[in-house]
Design a protein around this motif. Structure first.
Motif, PDB file in Angstrom:
ATOM      1  N   ARG A  25       4.002  -2.426  -0.538  1.00 44.45           N
ATOM      2  CA  ARG A  25       5.239  -1.832  -0.030  1.00 44.45           C
ATOM      3  C   ARG A  25       4.953  -0.801   1.071  1.00 44.45           C
ATOM      4  O   ARG A  25       5.597  -0.808   2.128  1.00 44.45           O
ATOM      5  N   HIS A  26       3.978   0.071   0.837  1.00 46.11           N
ATOM      6  CA  HIS A  26       3.699   1.103   1.833  1.00 46.11           C
ATOM      7  C   HIS A  26       2.965   0.535   3.046  1.00 46.11           C
ATOM      8  O   HIS A  26       3.196   0.992   4.181  1.00 46.11           O
ATOM      9  N   ALA A  27       2.104  -0.457   2.832  1.00 44.70           N
ATOM     10  CA  ALA A  27       1.471  -1.110   3.976  1.00 44.70           C
ATOM     11  C   ALA A  27       2.513  -1.837   4.812  1.00 44.70           C
ATOM     12  O   ALA A  27       2.498  -1.770   6.053  1.00 44.70           O
ATOM     13  N   ALA A  28       3.453  -2.528   4.153  1.00 40.10           N
ATOM     14  CA  ALA A  28       4.504  -3.263   4.863  1.00 40.10           C
ATOM     15  C   ALA A  28       5.381  -2.314   5.666  1.00 40.10           C
ATOM     16  O   ALA A  28       5.828  -2.649   6.775  1.00 40.10           O
ATOM     17  N   ASP A  29       5.636  -1.133   5.128  1.00 38.95           N
ATOM     18  CA  ASP A  29       6.436  -0.141   5.837  1.00 38.95           C
ATOM     19  C   ASP A  29       5.751   0.255   7.142  1.00 38.95           C
ATOM     20  O   ASP A  29       6.390   0.328   8.209  1.00 38.95           O
ATOM     21  N   TYR A  30       4.450   0.494   7.072  1.00 39.97           N
ATOM     22  CA  TYR A  30       3.683   0.842   8.267  1.00 39.97           C
ATOM     23  C   TYR A  30       3.682  -0.315   9.261  1.00 39.97           C
ATOM     24  O   TYR A  30       3.902  -0.121  10.472  1.00 39.97           O
ATOM     25  N   TRP A  31       3.446  -1.529   8.772  1.00 35.77           N
ATOM     26  CA  TRP A  31       3.382  -2.691   9.654  1.00 35.77           C
ATOM     27  C   TRP A  31       4.732  -3.005  10.294  1.00 35.77           C
ATOM     28  O   TRP A  31       4.788  -3.430  11.445  1.00 35.77           O
ATOM     29  N   ARG A  32       5.806  -2.797   9.568  1.00 39.32           N
ATOM     30  CA  ARG A  32       7.135  -2.998  10.148  1.00 39.32           C
ATOM     31  C   ARG A  32       7.355  -2.043  11.317  1.00 39.32           C
ATOM     32  O   ARG A  32       7.848  -2.441  12.385  1.00 39.32           O
ATOM     33  N   ASP A  33       6.998  -0.781  11.118  1.00 41.66           N
ATOM     34  CA  ASP A  33       7.149   0.200  12.190  1.00 41.66           C
ATOM     35  C   ASP A  33       6.306  -0.182  13.405  1.00 41.66           C
ATOM     36  O   ASP A  33       6.743  -0.017  14.554  1.00 41.66           O
ATOM     37  N   GLN A  34       5.084  -0.671  13.155  1.00 42.02           N
ATOM     38  CA  GLN A  34       4.221  -1.092  14.246  1.00 42.02           C
ATOM     39  C   GLN A  34       4.837  -2.257  15.016  1.00 42.02           C
ATOM     40  O   GLN A  34       4.849  -2.268  16.254  1.00 42.02           O
ATOM     41  N   ALA A  35       5.357  -3.245  14.280  1.00 44.41           N
ATOM     42  CA  ALA A  35       5.959  -4.408  14.931  1.00 44.41           C
ATOM     43  C   ALA A  35       7.182  -4.019  15.736  1.00 44.41           C
ATOM     44  O   ALA A  35       7.395  -4.504  16.856  1.00 44.41           O
ATOM     45  N   LYS A  36       7.994  -3.124  15.187  1.00 43.04           N
ATOM     46  CA  LYS A  36       9.208  -2.695  15.894  1.00 43.04           C
ATOM     47  C   LYS A  36       8.890  -1.900  17.153  1.00 43.04           C
ATOM     48  O   LYS A  36       9.696  -1.869  18.093  1.00 43.04           O
ATOM     49  N   SER A  37       7.717  -1.272  17.170  1.00 53.48           N
ATOM     50  CA  SER A  37       7.321  -0.515  18.356  1.00 53.48           C
ATOM     51  C   SER A  37       6.613  -1.388  19.380  1.00 53.48           C
ATOM     52  O   SER A  37       6.150  -0.891  20.411  1.00 53.48           O
ATOM     53  N   GLY A  38       6.528  -2.692  19.094  1.00 56.05           N
ATOM     54  CA  GLY A  38       5.946  -3.631  20.044  1.00 56.05           C
ATOM     55  C   GLY A  38       4.480  -3.943  19.838  1.00 56.05           C
ATOM     56  O   GLY A  38       3.871  -4.631  20.667  1.00 56.05           O
ATOM     57  N   VAL A  39       3.887  -3.464  18.748  1.00 56.02           N
ATOM     58  CA  VAL A  39       2.481  -3.748  18.457  1.00 56.02           C
ATOM     59  C   VAL A  39       2.390  -5.062  17.688  1.00 56.02           C
ATOM     60  O   VAL A  39       2.710  -5.126  16.501  1.00 56.02           O
ATOM     61  N   ALA A  40       1.968  -6.107  18.364  1.00 60.48           N
ATOM     62  CA  ALA A  40       1.888  -7.441  17.754  1.00 60.48           C
ATOM     63  C   ALA A  40       0.440  -7.734  17.370  1.00 60.48           C
ATOM     64  O   ALA A  40      -0.305  -8.359  18.124  1.00 60.48           O
ATOM     65  N   VAL A  41       0.027  -7.259  16.212  1.00 57.66           N
ATOM     66  CA  VAL A  41      -1.349  -7.417  15.730  1.00 57.66           C
ATOM     67  C   VAL A  41      -1.335  -8.163  14.402  1.00 57.66           C
ATOM     68  O   VAL A  41      -0.505  -7.882  13.536  1.00 57.66           O
ATOM     69  N   ASP A  42      -2.250  -9.102  14.245  1.00 51.68           N
ATOM     70  CA  ASP A  42      -2.332  -9.860  13.008  1.00 51.68           C
ATOM     71  C   ASP A  42      -2.722  -8.961  11.839  1.00 51.68           C
ATOM     72  O   ASP A  42      -3.679  -8.179  11.932  1.00 51.68           O
ATOM     73  N   ARG A  43      -1.977  -9.061  10.754  1.00 53.80           N
ATOM     74  CA  ARG A  43      -2.262  -8.306   9.519  1.00 53.80           C
ATOM     75  C   ARG A  43      -2.406  -9.301   8.373  1.00 53.80           C
ATOM     76  O   ARG A  43      -1.829 -10.393   8.393  1.00 53.80           O
ATOM     77  N   SER A  44      -3.118  -8.898   7.344  1.00 52.73           N
ATOM     78  CA  SER A  44      -3.352  -9.814   6.228  1.00 52.73           C
ATOM     79  C   SER A  44      -3.401  -9.067   4.898  1.00 52.73           C
ATOM     80  O   SER A  44      -3.979  -7.978   4.816  1.00 52.73           O
ATOM     81  N   VAL A  45      -2.801  -9.661   3.884  1.00 52.03           N
ATOM     82  CA  VAL A  45      -2.870  -9.147   2.514  1.00 52.03           C
ATOM     83  C   VAL A  45      -3.487 -10.225   1.641  1.00 52.03           C
ATOM     84  O   VAL A  45      -3.104 -11.404   1.723  1.00 52.03           O
ATOM     85  N   ILE A  46      -4.444  -9.846   0.821  1.00 47.84           N
ATOM     86  CA  ILE A  46      -5.005 -10.760  -0.167  1.00 47.84           C
ATOM     87  C   ILE A  46      -4.804 -10.130  -1.534  1.00 47.84           C
ATOM     88  O   ILE A  46      -5.380  -9.074  -1.847  1.00 47.84           O
ATOM     89  N   ASN A  47      -3.941 -10.728  -2.342  1.00 50.66           N
ATOM     90  CA  ASN A  47      -3.666 -10.258  -3.695  1.00 50.66           C
ATOM     91  C   ASN A  47      -4.583 -10.957  -4.697  1.00 50.66           C
ATOM     92  O   ASN A  47      -5.183 -11.994  -4.391  1.00 50.66           O
ATOM     93  N   THR A  48      -4.640 -10.421  -5.901  1.00 51.08           N
ATOM     94  CA  THR A  48      -5.499 -11.006  -6.938  1.00 51.08           C
ATOM     95  C   THR A  48      -4.664 -11.400  -8.148  1.00 51.08           C
ATOM     96  O   THR A  48      -4.184 -10.543  -8.893  1.00 51.08           O
ATOM     97  N   SER A  49      -4.478 -12.691  -8.301  1.00 56.77           N
ATOM     98  CA  SER A  49      -3.808 -13.234  -9.470  1.00 56.77           C
ATOM     99  C   SER A  49      -4.886 -13.643 -10.487  1.00 56.77           C
ATOM    100  O   SER A  49      -6.003 -13.108 -10.456  1.00 56.77           O
ATOM    101  N   SER A  50      -4.588 -14.588 -11.358  1.00 60.28           N
ATOM    102  CA  SER A  50      -5.560 -15.008 -12.367  1.00 60.28           C
ATOM    103  C   SER A  50      -5.120 -16.322 -12.995  1.00 60.28           C
ATOM    104  O   SER A  50      -3.921 -16.610 -13.082  1.00 60.28           O
ATOM    105  N   THR A  51      -6.092 -17.092 -13.452  1.00 59.48           N
ATOM    106  CA  THR A  51      -5.746 -18.304 -14.199  1.00 59.48           C
ATOM    107  C   THR A  51      -5.011 -17.955 -15.487  1.00 59.48           C
ATOM    108  O   THR A  51      -4.256 -18.768 -16.013  1.00 59.48           O
ATOM    109  N   SER A  52      -5.201 -16.728 -15.987  1.00 56.22           N
ATOM    110  CA  SER A  52      -4.462 -16.293 -17.177  1.00 56.22           C
ATOM    111  C   SER A  52      -2.972 -16.289 -16.913  1.00 56.22           C
ATOM    112  O   SER A  52      -2.172 -16.608 -17.796  1.00 56.22           O
ATOM    113  N   GLY A  53      -2.586 -15.931 -15.702  1.00 59.62           N
ATOM    114  CA  GLY A  53      -1.179 -15.914 -15.356  1.00 59.62           C
ATOM    115  C   GLY A  53      -0.649 -17.256 -14.911  1.00 59.62           C
ATOM    116  O   GLY A  53       0.552 -17.513 -14.995  1.00 59.62           O
TER     117      GLY A  53
END
Length: 301
Positions: A132-160
């Protein structure tokens, strides 16, 4: 030249296990790494700053660039401070690797409210807060015209994704993380953000002692369960030219396998589009109990 030169990366739960391997590899590939870890025990109790500090020392000794962070990712303000620390120290944030987690296994009839809440808090809320907080920062960057690739890697599990007895809390959180990944990928694409998840299989503090997991204390070879095997694919997902988003992968050893989300495999329809009666369903719906489906569990066949 590394494949992640200049990328600023936050890795949570990076003091040990898979998270440590992520941090070390990202740094070796040229990234600037924020090593986040509270240093708690396997069940989330206690705190120890030394694991994160030791990883930073190891990275710097190898010529890499890293700082330690000890904020609580499951705290709204802690997660906010973590993201700010990356931006304030390195000037930007390109990759967020959500890896922090704990275990408090118990069968459902014996699980306490605290055992459920603690695990869901660290895993599910911990992923949400940082994202949520990373997305908030990235949204502000995009709205200011900064078009930079960003990436999130989450960790799930076979248990789930397949289920594991004794892990109602952990499995529910990990299943939620998989769906959070797919939904947020769609929402954040407009801000140049890709979101993916892995369900890793590796020997760590959270998996030691589980059935089928090697035990080095008995002389077992770690082999495919070496946590370092997971990190190359995570690093690939963090590269600026990776095209993948909204996907969940099983990663073990040298194998990377793509999950298919929930899909409909059978159906019944009331005659003429009318409403079913209970009596009709007793005749027509009972066969759902016998409909075969294959989970394709990578570790059980």
């Amino acid at each position: 030249m590394g494949s992640l030169d200049g990328r600023v990366v936050v890795v949570t739960g990076a003091g040990r296990g898979i998270g440590r391997e992520h941090a070390v590899l990202f740094a070796a590939e040229g990234a600037k790494v924020v090593v986040n870890d509270l240093g708690g025990d396997r069940d989330g109790t206690g705190d120890d700053r030394s694991p994160a500090e030791e990883v930073v020392e190891e990275i710097r000794a190898a010529g890499g660039d890293a700082i330690a962070n000890h904020d609580d990712v499951a705290s709204w303000t802690g997660a906010q401070q973590l993201i700010r620390s990356a931006v304030e120290h390195y000037g930007d944030l390109h990759v967020l690797v959500n890896n922090a987690g704990i275990l408090r296994d118990r069968t459902l009839v014996n699980m306490s409210e605290d055992e459920f809440d603690a695990v869901v808090r660290v895993h599910l809320k911990g992923h949400f807060c940082t994202l949520r907080h990373a997305a908030d920062y990235w949204r502000d960057q995009a709205k200011s015209g900064v078009a930079v690739d960003r990436s999130v890697i989450n960790t799930s599990s076979t248990s789930g994704l397949f289920g594991q007895p004794g892990q109602t809390n952990y499995g529910a959180a990990k299943s939620g993380i998989a769906m959070m990944t797919m939904i947020s990928a769609g929402e954040l694409a407009r801000y140049h953000v890709r979101v993916n998840a892995i369900a890793p299989a590796a020997l760590t503090r959270l998996t030691e002692g589980l059935p089928g997991v090697p035990d080095p204390n008995r002389g077992d070879e770690v082999g495919a369960m070496d946590p370092a095997n997971v990190s190359p694919f995570v690093a690939y997902l963090g590269t600026p030219d990776c095209p993948i988003t909204g996907r969940v992968f099983f990663v073990m050893g040298g194998s990377v396998q793509l999950f298919q989300p929930w899909s409909i495999i059978d159906r019944i329809d009331a005659p003429g589009g009318s409403r079913w009666s209970i009596e009709e369903l007793q005749t027509k719906a009972a066969h759902f109990a016998e409909v075969p489906f294959k989970l394709n569990h990578p570790m059980r066949g």
